[in-house]
Each structure stands twice: as structure tokens, then as C-alpha cells.
Enzyme design. Sequence first.
Site, short mmCIF file in Angstrom:
data_model
loop_
_atom_site.label_atom_id
_atom_site.label_comp_id
_atom_site.label_asym_id
_atom_site.label_seq_id
_atom_site.Cartn_x
_atom_site.Cartn_y
_atom_site.Cartn_z
N PRO A 98 0.82 -1.11 -0.05
CA PRO A 98 0.05 0.03 -0.25
C PRO A 98 0.76 1.26 -0.24
CG PRO A 98 -0.06 -1.24 2.22
CD PRO A 98 0.86 -1.84 1.42
N ASP A 105 6.13 2.29 2.10
CA ASP A 105 4.88 0.92 2.52
C ASP A 105 4.24 1.16 3.78
OD1 ASP A 105 3.74 -1.29 2.86
OD2 ASP A 105 5.58 -2.57 1.83
N HIS A 106 3.01 1.50 3.51
CA HIS A 106 2.18 1.80 4.81
C HIS A 106 2.25 0.52 5.71
CE1 HIS A 106 0.41 4.75 7.34
NE2 HIS A 106 -0.29 5.48 6.19
N ARG A 107 2.39 -0.56 5.22
CA ARG A 107 2.65 -1.38 6.26
C ARG A 107 3.49 -1.45 7.08
NH1 ARG A 107 3.04 -6.61 2.29
NH2 ARG A 107 4.42 -5.13 1.43
#
Length: 413
Positions: A207, A383-385
Site C-alpha cells: 500500500p 509502504d504503509h504496512r
Amino acid sequence: MAQEFRLPDLGEGLTEAELVSWAVEVGQTIELNQVIGEVETAKALVELPSPYAGVVEELLVPAGATVPVGTPIIRIATDAATEEPPARTPVLVGYGPEAAAESKRARRKLVTAPETGASGPDRRRPDASPAARAAARELGVDLAVVAGTGPSGAVTRSDVESHAGSAGQALPSAFGPAPSERETRTPIRSVRKQTAAAMVRSAFTAPHVTEFVTVDVTRSVELLERLRENPAFEGLSVTPLSLVAKAMIVALRENPSLNASWDEENQEIVTKHYVNLGIAAATPRGLVVPNIKEAQSLSLVELCRAITELTATARSGRAEPAQLTGGTVSITNVGVFGVDAGTPILNPGESAILCLGSVTRRPWVHEDELAVRWVTTLSVSFDHRVVDGEQGSRFLSSVAAMLHDPASLLAHL
């Protein structure tokens, strides 16, 4: 006895390669480890050494063909004494055996590629770039009659197009199709095929979040001017990218989450305590992102030298697979194209990529007055994770602050 040489396992999960050109011909006597041709994988253009000494009986695959690993590509008649090749240290194809055998390699003998027309035992062609060979195939030009203007007389794509134009051939137009054709179809393979797959995988797996900041970098521009006059930087490309790369490495010390990766199988975030800095480079073969190993240990002089050498190697198509893998974080420079900003897609396996926009003179409020200053826009995709918005924002703000006032970088130069 005749020995068939099969295309070896190229490593890095690759299963095929394009045989770009042959450097030998039928009837030619070759030595062990002599370069017999060039293959282009999704990673790099590499030379192929022969595992046998003997006489070439047959070229089993034409230049330009895409060949699966394990396919016989050449047949070599060997002596009884050389039926079994000597033990060789396992290496990735194209980078030869152990260093001690390097002197045994014969200088590559360039011969006419099969696609350039009829050839005889004495017919040879000049050295040419992969882009030039592709253009020659498309336009039906014989490379042997093209005058090269590249390094050491190498034929470039523009040389091929100029020759075709002078001969009255219709060239593909960037502004519209030739009268006889309304479409051009370009086979997707090698680097561009790998890039397309990687970008799709990245875009639909991680994401993405992108943030921007516009910053006054006048002091950095002034610092670069002084550094160019410093003897330590003589012969090096001292550019805004150099300072941005250094600032990025320093900022990662306080924001290590951007130098991490997501391990899906084990459901873990893997934080790297070293920086293998990827530098996105546009090449005739497509976009590649070679990386500078252990960049966190380099001074600014060493970093400038590494960037200069790595990008030159990548654009020549000679980047080794080891240089194209193992990156931990990347930087891309769209400013060289006059573009202000971008939203780059992550390099697969990484959690952040910084984008440098064009550095231009703009009206800016400086010390409460309107002035003309050097300004640029930075953006970071992450990467929003792995990276929270706070961490990504702090990282980008830190890089911008160091470029606004590079005095904080002096301790790390």
C-alpha cells in the site's frame, strides 16, 4: 568429440535470456573461457564464456532469439584431452571463472550477426550497442557498413538511423506512423519485461503513500559550487543528487523504518542496519535500479564516485546482477528531465523511495522578503504496512532540513 553447451542457470530466479549476439563463427578455433557471445537477461547484459576449447561446429540458436535455460546453443568439437572441462568455480554466467583464469580469455572476436545478412569467413562487423543492434534488425541495416561514432568506434543507434536515412529508408517517426504502417509493435522482454512485472507486483502488493515537501536549497547549490572546485572532487559528478543521497542516508539513522522490508511469509518487518542505496537509472534497455552497497559507510567524495561509476555502468548495460539486487532503499531523480515532482513506485522488497524534482530558480519568501532562490520539491513513497505517516513525514522533513541548511551535513561529508 562434439560437446553441446546449454544455456546455464542464470540465477536470481531467471529462466530465460535473449542471445544478443555471437562473438564466434562456425569453423573458428576457440579457447577455454573465451567469450563466445552476449546474452541479455532481465537483470543485465553479460558475456558468455565457453566451457570448452575446440572448434565451433554449429551455432544452434540465432542472435536475437529468447532462449530458455538448458537449451543447447552451440556445438563445439573438442580434443580427447578436453572432453571433460576442468573444474571451475561456480559463478553467474557472464562474469567468468575464478580470477586466475582471466588471462586465458581471448579478446572477443566480433563477427557479423546472423540478422545482418549474408556473411563469409572473413566478414566482420564493428562493435555496437544493444540498441544499435535492435535498430539494425528493425531497419534492415548491415552493421558492417555503418560508421560508428561511439566509444572506440562503436556503432550507436543514431549511427544506424543516420545510415538508414542517408540510404533513403523510411525511419519510424515519433510524430506519427509511416505511410505504410499505422502501428508499431515492440516485443517486451528482458529488462522491460522484468520491470513491468516488478512494478505490477509492487503496486498491487504494497500500500503506497506519497508525501511532498518544497524546500529552498540555495545553500546546498552554493555548497556544490564550492565542492566542484575542491581537488578531492576532481573528475567526479557533483550534483544535487549527491547531496540528497547523503542527506537521505543520514536521515535513515533516525528513521530506520524506511530502510526495512516486509516479510510476508513470516509476518515480520525486517529492519536493515546497513544501506544498499538504489539509484534509478534510465537506460536504452529500460529502467534499472543498481545499488551502492554499504552506502552508509561512504564519505561524500566516495559516494559521488560510487554514483558516477554505477550510473555509467548501468547505462552501458554492463551492471552486474549483484549490483541490481539486494537494495534496501532507493532514490530517483526526475529533475534531470525538467519535472518538478513525482509519485514513484517502490522497488520490490523495499519500503521507501525518495524522488528529487528539478532544482530551479523561483520566487521565494526569504527572511521576510520576496527573493529569487534555488528551490526543489522532494517526495517520498513508502509502504504503509512498514512505515507510519509520522515516520515517513519525519524522514522527509529531515532530508529537506539538511538540504535547506547543509551545515548539519558537514560532520558526515
